[in-house]
Design a protein around this motif. Structure first.
Motif, mmCIF file in Angstrom:
data_model
loop_
_atom_site.group_PDB
_atom_site.id
_atom_site.type_symbol
_atom_site.label_atom_id
_atom_site.label_comp_id
_atom_site.label_asym_id
_atom_site.label_seq_id
_atom_site.Cartn_x
_atom_site.Cartn_y
_atom_site.Cartn_z
ATOM 1 N N GLU A 156 -15.547 -3.555 -4.726
ATOM 2 C CA GLU A 156 -15.758 -2.120 -4.490
ATOM 3 C C GLU A 156 -14.438 -1.387 -4.210
ATOM 4 O O GLU A 156 -14.198 -0.319 -4.761
ATOM 5 N N THR A 157 -13.637 -1.927 -3.338
ATOM 6 C CA THR A 157 -12.343 -1.308 -3.006
ATOM 7 C C THR A 157 -11.311 -2.400 -2.788
ATOM 8 O O THR A 157 -11.661 -3.506 -2.396
ATOM 9 N N THR A 158 -10.070 -2.040 -3.023
ATOM 10 C CA THR A 158 -8.998 -2.999 -2.743
ATOM 11 C C THR A 158 -7.953 -2.323 -1.855
ATOM 12 O O THR A 158 -7.775 -1.102 -1.909
ATOM 13 N N GLU A 159 -7.314 -3.131 -1.023
ATOM 14 C CA GLU A 159 -6.215 -2.638 -0.187
ATOM 15 C C GLU A 159 -5.011 -3.533 -0.433
ATOM 16 O O GLU A 159 -5.078 -4.742 -0.198
ATOM 17 N N PHE A 160 -3.927 -2.930 -0.891
ATOM 18 C CA PHE A 160 -2.702 -3.706 -1.114
ATOM 19 C C PHE A 160 -1.988 -3.871 0.228
ATOM 20 O O PHE A 160 -1.646 -2.892 0.881
ATOM 21 N N LEU A 161 -1.773 -5.104 0.655
ATOM 22 C CA LEU A 161 -1.184 -5.349 1.979
ATOM 23 C C LEU A 161 0.267 -5.792 1.890
ATOM 24 O O LEU A 161 0.879 -6.124 2.889
ATOM 25 N N GLY A 162 0.824 -5.829 0.697
ATOM 26 C CA GLY A 162 2.181 -6.340 0.525
ATOM 27 C C GLY A 162 2.124 -7.789 0.108
ATOM 28 O O GLY A 162 2.211 -8.112 -1.070
ATOM 29 N N GLU A 163 1.926 -8.679 1.093
ATOM 30 C CA GLU A 163 1.928 -10.115 0.763
ATOM 31 C C GLU A 163 0.622 -10.557 0.130
ATOM 32 O O GLU A 163 0.518 -11.668 -0.391
ATOM 33 N N ALA A 164 -0.415 -9.725 0.159
ATOM 34 C CA ALA A 164 -1.709 -10.066 -0.430
ATOM 35 C C ALA A 164 -2.498 -8.778 -0.648
ATOM 36 O O ALA A 164 -2.036 -7.692 -0.294
ATOM 37 N N THR A 165 -3.681 -8.926 -1.256
ATOM 38 C CA THR A 165 -4.567 -7.778 -1.436
ATOM 39 C C THR A 165 -5.909 -8.112 -0.805
ATOM 40 O O THR A 165 -6.422 -9.210 -0.978
ATOM 41 N N ARG A 166 -6.429 -7.157 -0.021
ATOM 42 C CA ARG A 166 -7.749 -7.360 0.580
ATOM 43 C C ARG A 166 -8.788 -6.731 -0.343
ATOM 44 O O ARG A 166 -8.615 -5.584 -0.780
ATOM 45 N N LEU A 167 -9.820 -7.485 -0.661
ATOM 46 C CA LEU A 167 -10.876 -6.991 -1.542
ATOM 47 C C LEU A 167 -12.147 -6.773 -0.736
ATOM 48 O O LEU A 167 -12.605 -7.701 -0.058
ATOM 49 N N TYR A 168 -12.688 -5.569 -0.804
ATOM 50 C CA TYR A 168 -13.989 -5.312 -0.195
ATOM 51 C C TYR A 168 -15.012 -5.420 -1.318
ATOM 52 O O TYR A 168 -14.969 -4.653 -2.289
#
Ligand code: ATP
Length: 352
Positions: free
Chosen positions: A307-319
Motif C-alpha cells: 500500500e505504501t512505502t517509506e524509504f529509510l536510507g538503509e532499507a525501505t519499510r513496506l506497509y
C-alpha cells in the motif's frame, strides 16, 4: 560502585497506584534502562532510587543495604534530568565544581584538576569559562553530566537527559554517555520513552507498562524474544497475528490464520487453541530470493498488496495488506510490483 535492588516496591499517590509492584535487580556497573510509554512509572521508579520519593511498600537496597528512608544527599547518587538545571549565574567550571561542594575530590586531585578532567571527559575542554546560556542544549547536558559525575557517585541516575535535543545531538550524546559509563563502570539507571535509544545503550532494559515491569532482559532478549504482546509491539516494529492451532507437534506448531497455515516453533498450545504470534518486518524475505538461494521453499508464504512505502536510507519499510490485516515488511530495495510474495522461516516467529 554498588548493585541496586527494588524489592516489591509500590508507590501510590492519594490512593492511585503509580507503581503496582516493581522488583528489579541491577548489577554493579550495569547500564540498566527503564523504557515504556508516558505515565508507565519510569520517573517514579528513578525518584524512589534517588530518594526523592519513599516507597508506599517494599524496599530499595544499595549494595544489600536498605536505603528506603535514607535522604538523597546520603545516598551518593549523581542525577541528570531532562531540563538542564544548570545554575545560570555560574560558569561551566563553577557548575561542575558545585558537584564537589559537599564531597572531597578523589584522592590526590585538586578541585581544579578534577573539573578539568571531567570537562575533557565530556568533550568540553576549554569551555570552562562560558556561561550556560552560551552553550547548546547538548553541551549543557554534558555539563550536567560532568557535575553529576564529579563526586564519583555510587549510582548514576539519568531521567530522559536527551529528550530535549534533536536527533543528531541525541545520538552523539548517547554515545558519549555510554563510553563514559563504560570507562567509569558506574552503576547507571537510565529512563527513556525511546525504545531505540534503550536498545542502543543498555546492558539490560526493563520494559514498563501501567506501573509494572513487563519484561527484563538484554536488548536482544526483548527485541527477539518478547514475552508479552505489549513488549513485542512497543519495542520496534512488529506484526502480531492471531490464529487457531490446527496441529501441535514436537517439531512445530501449525496455526491457521485466515486461509493460510503457518508453521511455527513448537509450543505448549493444543489443537483448537487460539494463539498470537509475531514476526518482525525484517524477517520477511521475498520468496523467490529465499528459495533460489537455498533451493528449499520457504514454508510460510503470504501474498501481500503493497500500500505504501517509506524509504529509510538503509532499507525501505513496506506497509502491506494481507487477508484484511496490515503487514509491515522491510526490504533492501523498493519492490516494483504492487503484489509481493513474502515468506518467513518458522524460527523467525515468536509465539506470545
Ligand atoms: P513520562 O514518560 O511521561 O515522564 P513516566 O513513565 O515517567 O512518564 P511517572 O512520571 O512515573 O511516569 O508517572 C506514573 C504515574 O504516576 C502517572 O499516572 C502519574 O500521573 C502519576 N504520578 C507521578 N507523580 C505523581 C505525583 N507527584 N502525584 C500524583 N500522581 C503522580
Amino acid at each position: 560502585m554498588v548493585d541496586l535492588e527494588l524489592d516489591a516496591v509500590r508507590k501510590s499517590y492519594g490512593g492511585a497506584a503509580a507503581l503496582s509492584e516493581v522488583s528489579l535487580s541491577i548489577r554493579d556497573g550495569e547500564f540498566f534502562t527503564l523504557v515504556g510509554p508516558s505515565g508507565c512509572g519510569k520517573t517514579t521508579t528513578l525518584r524512589l532510587v534517588a530518594g526523592l520519593e519513599t516507597p508506599t511498600d517494599g524496599v530499595v537496597r544499595f549494595g544489600g543495604e536498605n536505603v528506603s528512608d535514607t535522604p538523597t544527599e546520603d545516598r551518593d547518587v549523581g542525577l541528570v534530568f531532562q531540563n538542564y538545571a544548570l545554575f545560570p549565574h555560574m560558569n561551566v567550571r563553577e557548575n561542575v565544581a558545585y558537584g564537589l561542594k559537599f564531597r572531597e575530590p578523589p584522592a590526590g586531585a585538586t578541585v581544579e584538576e578534577r573539573v578539568s578532567d571531567l570537562l575533557s571527559m565530556v568533550d568540553l575542554a576549554g569551555m570552562g569559562g562560558r556561561d550556560p546560556d552560551e552553550l547548546s542544549g547538548g553541551q549543557q547536558q554534558r555539563v550536567a553530566l560532568a557535575r553529576a559525575l564529579a563526586p564519583e557517585p555510587r549510582v548514576l541516575l539519568l531521567d530522559e537527559p536527551m529528550s530535549a535535543l534533536d536527533a543528531r545531538l541525541r545520538e552523539q550524546l548517547r554515545r558519549s554517555v555510554k563510553e563514559i559509563q563504560q570507562t567509569l563502570g558506574v552503576t547507571t539507571l537510565y529512563v527513556t520513552h525511546d525504545q531505540e535509544e534503550a536498545l542502543a545503550v543498555s546492558d539490560r532494559v526493563a520494559v514498563m507498562n501501567g506501573g509494572r515491569v513487563e519484561q527484563v532482559g538484554t536488548p536482544q532478549d526483548v527485541y527477539h524474544r518478547p514475552e508479552t504482546e505489549f513488549v513485542a509491539t512497543f519495542v520496534g516494529d512488529n506484526n502480531v497475528f492471531e490464529g487457531e492451532v490446527v496441529a501441535s507437534r514436537d517439531e512445530s506448531t501449525v496455526v491457521r490464520v485466515a486461509d493460510a497455515r503457518f508453521e511455527l516453533p513448537p509450543s505448549a498450545a493444543s489443537t483448537g487453541d487460539s494463539v498470537r504470534f509475531c514476526v518482525r518486518p525484517e524477517q520477511f524475505s521475498a520468496v523467490e530470493a529465499a528459495s533460489g538461494a537455498s533451493g528449499a521453499a520457504t514454508p510460510n508464504r503470504l501474498t501481500v498488496e503493497v500500500e505504501t512505502t517509506e524509504f529509510l536510507g538503509e532499507a525501505t519499510r513496506l506497509y502491506c495488506r494481507w487477508a484484511g490485516r496490515r503487514v509491515v515488511a522491510r526490504r533492501q530495495t523498493v519492490p516494483e510490483a504492487d503484489r509481493l510474495e513474502l515468506g518467513f522461516e518458522p524460527a523467525a516467529a515468536t509465539l506470545l
